[in-house]
Design a protein around this motif. Structure first.
Motif, PDB file in Angstrom:
ATOM      1  N   ARG A  52       0.848  -1.197   0.000  1.00  0.00           N
ATOM      2  CA  ARG A  52       0.000   0.000   0.000  1.00  0.00           C
ATOM      3  C   ARG A  52       0.880   1.242   0.000  1.00  0.00           C
ATOM      4  N   ASP A  53       1.915   1.223   0.843  1.00  0.00           N
ATOM      5  CA  ASP A  53       2.933   2.269   0.871  1.00  0.00           C
ATOM      6  C   ASP A  53       4.217   1.643   1.404  1.00  0.00           C
ATOM      7  N   LEU A  54       5.284   2.379   1.393  1.00  0.00           N
ATOM      8  CA  LEU A  54       6.582   1.864   1.828  1.00  0.00           C
ATOM      9  C   LEU A  54       7.062   2.577   3.086  1.00  0.00           C
ATOM     10  N   SER A  55       6.148   2.804   4.011  1.00  0.00           N
ATOM     11  CA  SER A  55       6.492   3.472   5.264  1.00  0.00           C
ATOM     12  C   SER A  55       6.191   2.554   6.433  1.00  0.00           C
ATOM     13  N   GLY A  56       6.911   2.757   7.523  1.00  0.00           N
ATOM     14  CA  GLY A  56       6.664   2.006   8.749  1.00  0.00           C
ATOM     15  C   GLY A  56       7.581   0.823   8.915  1.00  0.00           C
ATOM     16  N   PRO A  57       7.842   0.437  10.165  1.00  0.00           N
ATOM     17  CA  PRO A  57       8.760  -0.670  10.459  1.00  0.00           C
ATOM     18  C   PRO A  57       8.253  -2.025   9.964  1.00  0.00           C
ATOM     19  N   TYR A  58       6.935  -2.231   9.968  1.00  0.00           N
ATOM     20  CA  TYR A  58       6.392  -3.510   9.505  1.00  0.00           C
ATOM     21  C   TYR A  58       6.736  -3.738   8.036  1.00  0.00           C
ATOM     22  N   THR A  59       6.495  -2.714   7.227  1.00  0.00           N
ATOM     23  CA  THR A  59       6.796  -2.817   5.795  1.00  0.00           C
ATOM     24  C   THR A  59       8.273  -3.080   5.564  1.00  0.00           C
ATOM     25  N   LEU A  60       9.117  -2.390   6.320  1.00  0.00           N
ATOM     26  CA  LEU A  60      10.558  -2.573   6.176  1.00  0.00           C
ATOM     27  C   LEU A  60      10.966  -4.011   6.462  1.00  0.00           C
TER      28      LEU A  60
END
Length: 208
Positions: A52-60
Motif C-alpha cells: 500500500r505504501d513503503l512506510s513504517g517498520p512492519y513494511t521494512l
C-alpha cells in the motif's frame, strides 16, 4: 539428423529415442536455444512485491525478508505501491517483465482484483490479509493465535488475573485469531487452577 526429429524434441514429443533426445537437447543448450513460451534460464528472474505504501517498520521488515530470501535464490525483487498503479496494472507489469510471481502486501483486496488474480496464470501470494481471500489465492499470515496466547500466558505468569483484550475489527482474520489465542490461554489457566484446587481438596479430605 532430420529436421522433423529436432522438431519433435523441441516440442517435447515422446516418440524420440532417449539417446537421440539427449543429443538434441545438448545441442539446443549449447547454442542457447529457448523454447517459445519458456524463460531463458540464463536471464535473471524477477518477482514483484506490491505494498500500500513503503512506510513504517512492519513494511521494512517484510521487504527485508522478501529481498533476503530472493537473494538466496538468485532472484531480483521489484518493489512498488498502489499509490499510482492499481493491482491490475501491477499484474500487467508482471506479465510484461516475465516476472516469476507477484507478492501483495495489502490488507484488503477488492473482488475485481481477486478475480483478475485468479483468471491469469501468474503465481500470486498475499501477505497477512485482513480478511480471507478467494480460496484460489494463497496467503501467508503471522502467528496471531500463538502470539496472543503467549502474551496472555506471560501476563498470567506475572500474577495478573484480570486481562483485557482489544481484538480490532470483527471481520479481521488477525483479530479473530488473536482473540481465540487469548481465550485459549485463559481457558488453559482456568483448567489448571481447577485441577490444582481439586488436588488440594482431595489431599485435605484424605488427611482428615
Amino acid at each position: 539428423m532430420s529436421l522433423s526429429t529436432v522438431s519433435k524434441v523441441v516440442h517435447r514429443r515422446h516418440d524420440v529415442g532417449a539417446a537421440t533426445r539427449a543429443r538434441v537437447e545438448e545441442l539446443l543448450a549449447r547454442h542457447g536455444y529457448v523454447r517459445p513460451g519458456e524463460h531463458d534460464p540464463s536471464a535473471p528472474r524477477q518477482i514483484i512485491a506490491v505494498f500500500r505504501d513503503l512506510s513504517g517498520p512492519y513494511t521494512l521488515e517484510v521487504v527485508r525478508g522478501i529481498v533476503d530470501a530472493a537473494d538466496e535464490l538468485g532472484v531480483d525483487v521489484v518493489t512498488g505501491t498502489t499509490g499510482q498503479r492499481s493491482i491490475s496494472k501491477w499484474l500487467e507489469e508482471c506479465v510484461a517483465l516475465d516476472a516469476a510471481g507477484l507478492i501483495i502486501v495489502i490488507s484488503m483486496l477488492a473482488e475485481d482484483d481477486q478475480r483478475r488474480i485468479v483468471e491469469q496464470p501468474l503465481p500470486v501470494v498475499l501477505i497477512d490479509p485482513l480478511s480471507a481471500p478467494s480460496h484460489d489465492i494463497p496467503s501467508i499470515g503471522v502467528t496471531n493465535w500463538s502470539g496472543a496466547r503467549e502474551a496472555v500466558q506471560h501476563l498470567l505468569g506475572l500474577g495478573h488475573t484480570r486481562i483485557g483484550m482489544v481484538a480490532g475489527r470483527s471481520h479481521s482474520l488477525a483479530g479473530a485469531a488473536r482473540l481465540h489465542g487469548y481465550r485459549a490461554a485463559l481457558e488453559e489457566a482456568g483448567s489448571r487452577t481447577t485441577r490444582r484446587s481439586c488436588a488440594r481438596r482431595t489431599s485435605t479430605s484424605r488427611s482428615r
